[in-house]
Design an enzyme around this catalytic site. Structure first.
Site, short mmCIF file in Angstrom:
data_model
loop_
_atom_site.label_atom_id
_atom_site.label_comp_id
_atom_site.label_asym_id
_atom_site.label_seq_id
_atom_site.Cartn_x
_atom_site.Cartn_y
_atom_site.Cartn_z
N THR A 50 -23.67 -19.39 12.79
CA THR A 50 -23.40 -20.82 12.94
C THR A 50 -22.29 -20.99 13.97
O THR A 50 -21.80 -20.01 14.52
CB THR A 50 -22.96 -21.46 11.60
OG1 THR A 50 -21.60 -21.06 11.32
CG2 THR A 50 -23.86 -21.01 10.45
N CYS A 51 -21.87 -22.22 14.20
CA CYS A 51 -20.82 -22.44 15.19
C CYS A 51 -19.48 -21.87 14.74
O CYS A 51 -18.60 -21.62 15.56
CB CYS A 51 -20.69 -23.93 15.50
SG CYS A 51 -20.21 -24.95 14.09
N SER A 110 -15.66 -22.33 4.53
CA SER A 110 -16.00 -23.10 5.72
C SER A 110 -14.76 -23.67 6.39
O SER A 110 -13.70 -23.80 5.77
CB SER A 110 -16.94 -24.26 5.35
OG SER A 110 -18.16 -23.78 4.85
N GLU A 115 -18.16 -28.95 2.82
CA GLU A 115 -19.32 -29.42 3.58
C GLU A 115 -20.57 -28.71 3.06
O GLU A 115 -20.52 -27.55 2.66
CB GLU A 115 -19.12 -29.19 5.08
CG GLU A 115 -18.87 -27.75 5.49
CD GLU A 115 -20.14 -27.02 5.88
OE1 GLU A 115 -21.20 -27.67 5.92
OE2 GLU A 115 -20.08 -25.81 6.10
N GLN A 121 -28.07 -23.70 6.23
CA GLN A 121 -27.97 -22.63 7.22
C GLN A 121 -28.20 -21.26 6.58
O GLN A 121 -28.86 -20.39 7.17
CB GLN A 121 -26.60 -22.68 7.89
CG GLN A 121 -26.41 -23.91 8.77
CD GLN A 121 -24.97 -24.15 9.18
OE1 GLN A 121 -24.03 -23.71 8.49
NE2 GLN A 121 -24.76 -24.82 10.29
#
EC number: 1.2.1.70
Length: 429
Positions: A50-51, A110, A115, A121
């Protein structure tokens, strides 16, 4: 056999390195999975990219040098020096790997605690590995248990109340910079999940959005789902729109910046660029009238969020601890249950065979058959009682002993069948 996790996140790796580690498309994901699983010690594997993180979760034969091998594989495909990656990596083993996985799934690890985007994901990473046949029953167990843990935490805490994603944090920062967003227009570049979240949060705050994406059909589909406050523009007109409006959010999957000084010309009004993509979308020169915020720049708001959710996070971590303990307890039961069932099934087959022989030879009257069957059942039940208790109390790493028992009693076929059934039943969500 053990679980292992190699983790690169916003906590140990800056955005410049993270964007090099990104396995954003299927080709890259397939390549890293294939390379990692070429090591015979690695039986199952998935990669979550993920980012804010790159995680490798594996089920392995042996810890010796396995984490180094995974890091070397990532180094080879990313071009980042092995020694740098090894210094940055967080490596978890056994229950530590499961505890970390449960924490990640529950959004406790996170950038923005609470979130819920991470759940989707993680499911995507798991399904991809499964489709590539790199994930088997042991990762099935781990991922399904992680998703259940996340669900328990969402139901028993307020950790995800008014959920905040990186996109919503960017919108919060925009509100801090210019105040009420009502009546303003924001340009959103991209039409993926992060761009959609940014649009939704902007519209929630009464802003209008103009969606610009290379694939105009994707932009149109997103705009239609958002309603009358969303419109679209051609990607070829990107320069025109980023020079016209004060708020620009970019979240594409591009491999290099798409908003540069060639597009972003100096203006006589203040502009705020929010780059919520990894790799970064924006590479422009900042001045008094233009500010750029990347993912890592959102940490100030994230820290405020952490303070607000600290109490709930502590409750959630206690749940993660309990669920981790439960997972290994269940795993231990799963190890012993099939051999117990196989032993009982074997004893039952032998008893039934001998009973039929006795009936055929006239040793038993038909009126005595049911009582004889009950008696035989009680005998082998009593005989197997002590072995059953001892098997349940075996050390969780005693799989070799269990395999030996199956071989000694000649019940490998039944044992394998019950193992498979046990795992399939456990994996049902």
């Amino acid at each position: 056999m053990n679980y292992m996790s190699v983790s690169f996140t916003h906590k140990n790796t800056d955005i410049i390195v993270r964007e090099k580690l990104s396995f954003a498309n299927d080709v890259k994901k397939r390549e890293i999975l294939k390379l990692i699983c070429s090591n015979k010690a690695i039986k199952e594997c998935l990669v979550l990219s993920t980012c804010n993180r790159v995680e490798v979760l594996a089920y392995i034969d042996d810890f010796n040098y396995t984490s180094d091998y995974v890091i070397k594989a990532i180094s080879k495909l990313s071009g980042v020096d092995f020694d740098e990656l090894k210094e940055r990596a967080d490596i978890y083993e056994d229950d530590g790997a499961i505890h970390h996985l449960f924490s990640v799934a529950s959004s406790l690890d996170s950038l923005v605690v609470g979130e819920t985007q991470i759940v989707g994901q993680l499911k995507d990473a798991y399904n991809f590995a499964k489709n590539e046949r790199k994930s088997g029953v042991m990762l099935d167990l781990a991922i399904n248990s992680a998703l259940k843990c996340a669900a328990v935490i969402r139901s028993k805490t307020d950790i995800s109340k008014n959920p905040i994603s990186v996109a919503s944090v960017a919108v919060c920062m925009a509100r801090e910079k210019i105040g009420d967003l009502g009546g303003t227009t924001a340009v959103v570049v991209g039409a993926g999940e992060m761009a959609e979240l940014a649009c939704k949060h902007l519209i929630t705050h009464k802003a209008k959005v103009i969606i610009i994406n290379r694939n105009i059909d994707h932009a149109k589909k997103l705009a239609e789902s958002l309603g009358e406050n969303a419109s679209i523009a051609e990607f070829s007109n990107l320069g025109e729109f980023i020079n016209k409006y004060a708020l620009i959010f970019s979240a594409t999957g591009a491999n290099k910046p798409i908003i540069t000084d060639l597009l972003a010309k100096p203006q006589n009004f203040k502009r705020y660029f929010f780059d919520i993509a990894v790799p970064r979308d924006i590479d422009i020169t900042c001045d008094d009238l233009s500010e750029v915020y990347a993912v890592d720049d959102l940490e100030e708001i994230v820290r405020k969020n952490l303070l607000l959710r600290e109490e709930q996070a502590q409750i959630a971590y206690s749940i993660v601890g309990r669920e981790t303990t439960k997972f290994y307890k269940d795993l231990k039961t799963l190890s012993s249950t099939p051999i117990i069932k196989a032993l009982r099934n074997s004893a039952k087959k032998v008893a039934e065979t001998e009973l039929k022989k006795a009936i055929k030879r006239g040793y038993l009257r038909h009126s005595d058959i049911d009582e004889a069957r009950k008696l035989i059942h009680q005998v082998f039940k009593a005989f197997l009682h002590t072995p059953t208790v001892n098997l349940k109390n075996l050390d969780e790493n005693a799989q070799n002993d269990i395999n030996a028992i199956a071989e000694i009693f000649g019940i490998e076929e039944d044992f394998d069948k019950f193992c498979e059934n046990s795992l399939e039943n456990k994996n049902e969500i």
